[in-house]
Structures are given as structure tokens and as C-alpha cells.
Design a protein around this motif. Structure first.
Motif, PDB file in Angstrom:
ATOM      1  N   ASP A   7       0.804  -1.221   0.000  1.00  0.00           N
ATOM      2  CA  ASP A   7       0.000   0.000   0.000  1.00  0.00           C
ATOM      3  C   ASP A   7       0.837   1.272   0.000  1.00  0.00           C
ATOM      4  O   ASP A   7       0.399   2.309  -0.457  1.00  0.00           O
ATOM      5  N   ASP A   8       2.056   1.215   0.535  1.00  0.00           N
ATOM      6  CA  ASP A   8       2.878   2.409   0.676  1.00  0.00           C
ATOM      7  C   ASP A   8       3.996   2.518  -0.350  1.00  0.00           C
ATOM      8  O   ASP A   8       4.738   3.481  -0.349  1.00  0.00           O
ATOM      9  N   HIS A   9       4.168   1.528  -1.199  1.00  0.00           N
ATOM     10  CA  HIS A   9       5.302   1.503  -2.114  1.00  0.00           C
ATOM     11  C   HIS A   9       4.852   1.174  -3.532  1.00  0.00           C
ATOM     12  O   HIS A   9       4.065   0.263  -3.738  1.00  0.00           O
ATOM     13  N   VAL A  10       5.379   1.892  -4.476  1.00  0.00           N
ATOM     14  CA  VAL A  10       5.092   1.665  -5.882  1.00  0.00           C
ATOM     15  C   VAL A  10       5.854   0.426  -6.354  1.00  0.00           C
ATOM     16  O   VAL A  10       6.989   0.205  -5.948  1.00  0.00           O
ATOM     17  N   ASP A  11       5.231  -0.375  -7.201  1.00  0.00           N
ATOM     18  CA  ASP A  11       5.904  -1.531  -7.784  1.00  0.00           C
ATOM     19  C   ASP A  11       6.849  -1.040  -8.881  1.00  0.00           C
ATOM     20  O   ASP A  11       6.416  -0.486  -9.880  1.00  0.00           O
TER      21      ASP A  11
END
Length: 88
Positions: A7-11
Motif C-alpha cells: 500500500d505504501d510503495h510503488v511496484d
């Protein structure tokens, strides 16, 4: 945190490439990256971490750089890289 998406990090995992294809930066699932420049494979290698949409790089010589993902585009210092479509 390394390259996993939540939820807090972009892939960010995958291949990122400049519009002209000259620079290809592969962000690996283990938090390592491998960057090719033209015909020079593995021109730069190192590790990276992701905080939100921000990427911090430390190459194997100790040089540091940063990047940010904005609208699906990786802005890495003066470079603009686009996610390469995965072949199916």
C-alpha cells in the motif's frame, strides 16, 4: 523496504528504458539493479530501495542517485525511463 509492492510503495520491479532505447535499467526483485548503456551491458550495477514512489540507488562503487515514479514514468536524475511492456 526493497522492491516489493504494498500500500505504501510503488511496484518498480522490471525493465525501464529511455525513449531511444539507449539506457536500459532492470530493477530486480531482490533490491538489485543492472543498467545497460548502449552495447555496454551491466554498465552500472548496485542496489536500490523504494520509499513510496521515491527510489534511492547506491551503485557498487558507492555512487548514489535518486529517482521518482510519476504517472508511471521513472525520473532518474536527468533520465526519463518508461516501463518496458512484459511479453506474454
Amino acid at each position: 523496504m526493497t522492491a516489493t509492492a504494498d500500500d505504501d510503495h510503488v511496484d518498480v520491479i522490471g525493465m525501464w528504458v529511455t525513449a531511444d532505447g539507449h539506457i536500459r535499467q532492470e530493477l530486480l526483485p531482490d533490491g538489485r539493479y543492472d543498467e545497460a548503456r548502449g552495447e555496454r551491458r551491466s554498465a552500472y550495477t548496485g542496489r536500490y530501495t523504494v520509499t513510496g514512489s521515491h527510489v534511492d540507488y547506491v551503485d557498487d562503487t558507492g555512487f548514489t542517485a535518486t529517482g521518482d515514479i510519476r504517472d508511471g514514468v521513472l525520473h532518474h536524475e536527468h533520465l526519463v525511463l518508461y516501463r518496458e511492456a512484459k511479453s506474454s
